[in-house]
Write an enzyme that holds these catalytic residues in place. Structure first.
Site, mmCIF file in Angstrom:
data_model
loop_
_atom_site.group_PDB
_atom_site.id
_atom_site.type_symbol
_atom_site.label_atom_id
_atom_site.label_comp_id
_atom_site.label_asym_id
_atom_site.label_seq_id
_atom_site.Cartn_x
_atom_site.Cartn_y
_atom_site.Cartn_z
ATOM 1 N N GLY A 1 0.762 -1.259 -0.046
ATOM 2 C CA GLY A 1 0.196 0.075 -0.171
ATOM 3 C C GLY A 1 0.756 1.317 -0.034
ATOM 4 O O GLY A 1 0.324 2.127 -0.548
ATOM 5 N N ASP B 1 -4.773 1.104 11.132
ATOM 6 C CA ASP B 1 -6.053 1.021 11.344
ATOM 7 C C ASP B 1 -6.331 0.255 12.722
ATOM 8 O O ASP B 1 -6.323 1.242 13.636
ATOM 9 C CB ASP B 1 -6.435 -0.131 10.412
ATOM 10 N N LYS C 1 -6.653 6.030 11.411
ATOM 11 C CA LYS C 1 -8.106 5.588 11.814
ATOM 12 C C LYS C 1 -8.224 5.642 13.357
ATOM 13 O O LYS C 1 -7.821 4.665 14.034
ATOM 14 C CB LYS C 1 -8.751 4.446 11.351
ATOM 15 N N PHE D 1 -14.116 2.557 4.566
ATOM 16 C CA PHE D 1 -13.196 1.832 3.601
ATOM 17 C C PHE D 1 -12.543 2.696 2.520
ATOM 18 O O PHE D 1 -13.379 3.311 1.846
ATOM 19 C CB PHE D 1 -13.989 0.785 3.107
ATOM 20 N N VAL D 2 -11.555 2.865 2.439
ATOM 21 C CA VAL D 2 -10.695 3.885 1.761
ATOM 22 C C VAL D 2 -9.930 3.101 0.563
ATOM 23 O O VAL D 2 -9.396 2.162 0.766
ATOM 24 C CB VAL D 2 -9.869 4.838 2.456
ATOM 25 N N ARG E 1 -5.376 0.923 -6.952
ATOM 26 C CA ARG E 1 -4.278 1.545 -6.302
ATOM 27 C C ARG E 1 -3.818 2.885 -7.200
ATOM 28 O O ARG E 1 -3.100 3.655 -6.526
ATOM 29 C CB ARG E 1 -2.924 0.431 -6.040
#
Ligand code: PRP
Length: 182
Positions: free
Chosen positions: A50, A109, A137, A158-159, A171
């Protein structure tokens, strides 16, 4: 003119943070990181997959010599909820003993990945170990972790985009979107 990606943006995707806002914040983070790491030649460790876009953009706002390495871990698999099981899929290559290290995450998260990474990396005796995340978050924390630099605190949505995936896709979107639930 902004580059048009609408052909790959589903209707249920709503912009949470625009490309422009991301770049503006990255410049601020880059300035702060430049000040804090000046003369230390830090190693920035991107957590794949990510973080690859965030890391690529962020280092171009950092005005000090630095090195880059990557670790690949996986906790989510293809699902949207953390499984809690963290696997190392690609270990660290660089020797971080005695070095200043900045770990680069796209999103924090539950905090389980950061907790795992801190413990793993401390064992290699870096002189300094800091964390930067683009997104955080606060509501979702299962463990208490301290993050040195946070791009944006966000709600529990949800991103997707800017490195973050939806079933391994999307992505390549330049902005960050949330998915509107029915
Ligand atoms: C994401 C992200 C963090 C982790 C954060 O990775 O990059 O590593 O989840 O979640 P946590 O705070 O609950 O541990 P993911 O497993 O989705 O893999 P990816 O980066 O390859 O998409």
């Amino acid at each position: 003119m902004e580059y048009d990606q609408s052909v790959i943006v589903p209707e249920s995707y709503k912009v949470l943070i625009s490309e422009k806002e991301i770049q503006k914040r990255l410049q601020e983070l880059g300035e702060q990181i430049t000040r804090d790491f000046k003369g230390k030649t830090p190693i920035l460790i991107g957590i794949l997959n990510g973080s690859f876009i965030f890391l690529a953009d962020l280092i171009r706002y950092i005005n000090t010599d630095l090195e880059v390495d990557f670790i690949r871990i996986s906790s989510y698999g293809n699902g949207r909820e953390s499984s809690g099981h963290i696997k190392i899929l690609k270990p660290l290559s660089a020797d971080i003993n005695g070095r200043s290290v900045l770990v680069v995450e796209d999103i924090v998260d539950s905090g389980l990945s950061v907790q795992f990474l801190r413990k793993m990396l401390e064992a290699f005796n870096p002189v300094e170990l800091k964390f930067v995340t683009l997104l955080n978050k606060p509501e979702k924390k299962k463990v208490d972790v301290s993050i040195d630099y946070v791009g944006f605190d966000i709600e529990d949505k949800f991103v997707v985009g800017y490195g973050l995936d939806d079933g391994q896709m999307k992505r390549n979107l330049r902005s960050i979107y949330y998915i509107e639930q029915e």
